[in-house]
Design an enzyme around this catalytic site. Sequence first.
Site, PDB file in Angstrom:
ATOM      1  N   GLY A  60       2.892   8.172 -12.391  1.00 55.96           N
ATOM      2  CA  GLY A  60       1.624   7.439 -12.434  1.00 55.96           C
ATOM      3  C   GLY A  60       0.566   8.289 -11.752  1.00 55.96           C
ATOM      4  O   GLY A  60       0.673   9.517 -11.746  1.00 55.96           O
ATOM      5  N   LYS A 104      -4.581  -6.663  -4.144  1.00 54.52           N
ATOM      6  CA  LYS A 104      -4.108  -7.044  -5.482  1.00 54.52           C
ATOM      7  C   LYS A 104      -3.192  -8.240  -5.310  1.00 54.52           C
ATOM      8  O   LYS A 104      -2.413  -8.285  -4.345  1.00 54.52           O
ATOM      9  CB  LYS A 104      -3.271  -5.905  -6.085  1.00 54.52           C
ATOM     10  N   ARG A 134      -5.323  10.821 -19.318  1.00 54.08           N
ATOM     11  CA  ARG A 134      -5.992  10.714 -20.621  1.00 54.08           C
ATOM     12  C   ARG A 134      -7.117  11.741 -20.722  1.00 54.08           C
ATOM     13  O   ARG A 134      -7.321  12.360 -21.764  1.00 54.08           O
ATOM     14  CB  ARG A 134      -6.532   9.299 -20.828  1.00 54.08           C
ATOM     15  N   ARG A 151      -2.966  14.611  -5.709  1.00 52.41           N
ATOM     16  CA  ARG A 151      -2.153  15.173  -4.607  1.00 52.41           C
ATOM     17  C   ARG A 151      -1.487  16.471  -5.039  1.00 52.41           C
ATOM     18  O   ARG A 151      -1.034  16.584  -6.176  1.00 52.41           O
ATOM     19  CB  ARG A 151      -1.071  14.176  -4.187  1.00 52.41           C
ATOM     20  N   GLY A 161       4.573   7.768 -17.446  1.00 51.93           N
ATOM     21  CA  GLY A 161       5.943   7.749 -17.968  1.00 51.93           C
ATOM     22  C   GLY A 161       6.123   6.777 -19.128  1.00 51.93           C
ATOM     23  O   GLY A 161       6.874   7.038 -20.065  1.00 51.93           O
ATOM     24  N   GLU A 179       6.924  -3.729 -10.206  1.00 52.91           N
ATOM     25  CA  GLU A 179       7.124  -3.792  -8.760  1.00 52.91           C
ATOM     26  C   GLU A 179       6.843  -5.197  -8.218  1.00 52.91           C
ATOM     27  O   GLU A 179       7.487  -5.648  -7.268  1.00 52.91           O
ATOM     28  CB  GLU A 179       6.235  -2.752  -8.066  1.00 52.91           C
ATOM     29  N   HIS A 233       7.733   4.461  -3.696  1.00 52.38           N
ATOM     30  CA  HIS A 233       7.953   3.837  -5.016  1.00 52.38           C
ATOM     31  C   HIS A 233       9.358   3.236  -5.105  1.00 52.38           C
ATOM     32  O   HIS A 233       9.922   3.111  -6.191  1.00 52.38           O
ATOM     33  CB  HIS A 233       7.827   4.862  -6.174  1.00 52.38           C
ATOM     34  N   ARG A 273       3.899  -6.226  -0.391  1.00 58.90           N
ATOM     35  CA  ARG A 273       4.335  -4.842  -0.493  1.00 58.90           C
ATOM     36  C   ARG A 273       3.967  -4.178   0.836  1.00 58.90           C
ATOM     37  O   ARG A 273       2.796  -4.187   1.235  1.00 58.90           O
ATOM     38  CB  ARG A 273       3.604  -4.146  -1.630  1.00 58.90           C
ATOM     39  N   ASN A 297      -0.458  -7.043  -2.608  1.00 55.67           N
ATOM     40  CA  ASN A 297      -0.426  -5.596  -2.379  1.00 55.67           C
ATOM     41  C   ASN A 297      -1.783  -5.227  -1.782  1.00 55.67           C
ATOM     42  O   ASN A 297      -2.774  -5.142  -2.499  1.00 55.67           O
ATOM     43  CB  ASN A 297      -0.180  -4.886  -3.712  1.00 55.67           C
TER      44      ASN A 297
END
Length: 399
Positions: free
Chosen positions: A213, A14, A288, A244, A336, A387, A182, A92, A7
């Site tokens: 997320g 990643k 958080r 966003r 979630g 994913e 997503h 990805r 990714n």
Amino acid sequence: MKILVINAGSSSLKYQLIDMDGEQVVAKGLCERVGIDGKFTHKLGDGTVVCKELEVDMPDHTTAFAQVKKALTTGEGKVINDLSEITAIGHRVVQGGSKYDRSVRIDEEVLKAVREYEVLAPLHNPACLKGIEAATETFGTEIPQVAVFDTAFHQTMPEVAYLWGLPYEYYTDYGIRRYGYHGSSHRFVSAICCELLGKPDGKGTRIITCHLGNGSSLAALKDGKVIDTTMGMTPLDGFLMGTRSGAIDPSVVTFLMEKEGLTPKQMDDVMNKKSGMLGISGVSSDDRDITAAMDEGNPRAKLAWDMRSYQILKYIGGYVAALGGLDAIVFTAGIGENQDRLRAELLEGLSYLGVKLDAEANKVRGQIQEITTPDSAVRAFVIPTNEELVIARDTKALI
Ligand code: ADP
């Protein structure tokens, strides 16, 4: 069979090496600040941290790949003897336009299309291409590579859902439409949800999947297929996210550009990086931090939280109308899967549909769990997304 999942972002890479016999992660890690000062993290499948944010010179994605190769094949983090043990690479790729409704083996034609779609995803597709090019330089052209598009799963949307009321030529000339993102996550969790409903082929199901997320989106699925989703031509559309804005009156964009003398790029930055939960709360983009501030009585953190809940509930109401009812709702991704307060609030907001929260079951974090009572008219589930596994499975299937 081992598959390397990649990714690539503009300054990051990643990776996960997955052994497909048992679908176990063998090693994973992250190259950050590629092209800046280079930070490298490498972990084994059992969670052992081999190195964390180690300073490594990574001027570009190719050198980042060389670092990944070194970590996988040498030293404490070694999990394979050499690269020939890796059967294929799955990437990805963010934007696959209207052309790709599924994953594909990467060849010249696919590369050309991904390059063409850079106009629709200027932040993402160039990075994905860098990842593919760097993989080819490191592994050679022999190893099969697969592109798994974020947009592909949403290609089942009908025209009425994916077009906006602009002159039709903008759609035909430039591809201006809703694509949704997503996709791999919505696909993964909705398939599990269909199984949990006892309808593995999805026939006769009406589901809303909530990927919450840093970036967030909802998808409405009928018969297991997406009929609408909140993200649009770009991942900016929808409801308040970490940084966003989500959907706003489009005239605000031109108004602010004129008032503040902003260029298109600056305006884009405001809406993508300075808005959403961060913009309203003034505290943070991280949930958080928002909850902590809320608990300390910060009114703007509470406002951001309430705005997001309100907007999500409005989308859900709209999707219930579009689906003609609702059988199940799924929560996934960082918020979630972990944020039981938000889940409880949203499900309580859906009590008009006969939704009944199981408060005890809702305490769950990060595992598959039904969180409504047996007599609830709509079932709700927490289903952790994966994913990378979707990418690895598609890659295996295509080679
Ligand atoms: P992305 O992949 O889009 O970067 P994630 O799916 O990892 O984002 O989600 C990140 C969000 O999840 C952050 O807002 C973070 O606060 C939230 N999150 C992660 N873990 C928890 C937790 N244990 N409790 C509450 N929120 C959490």
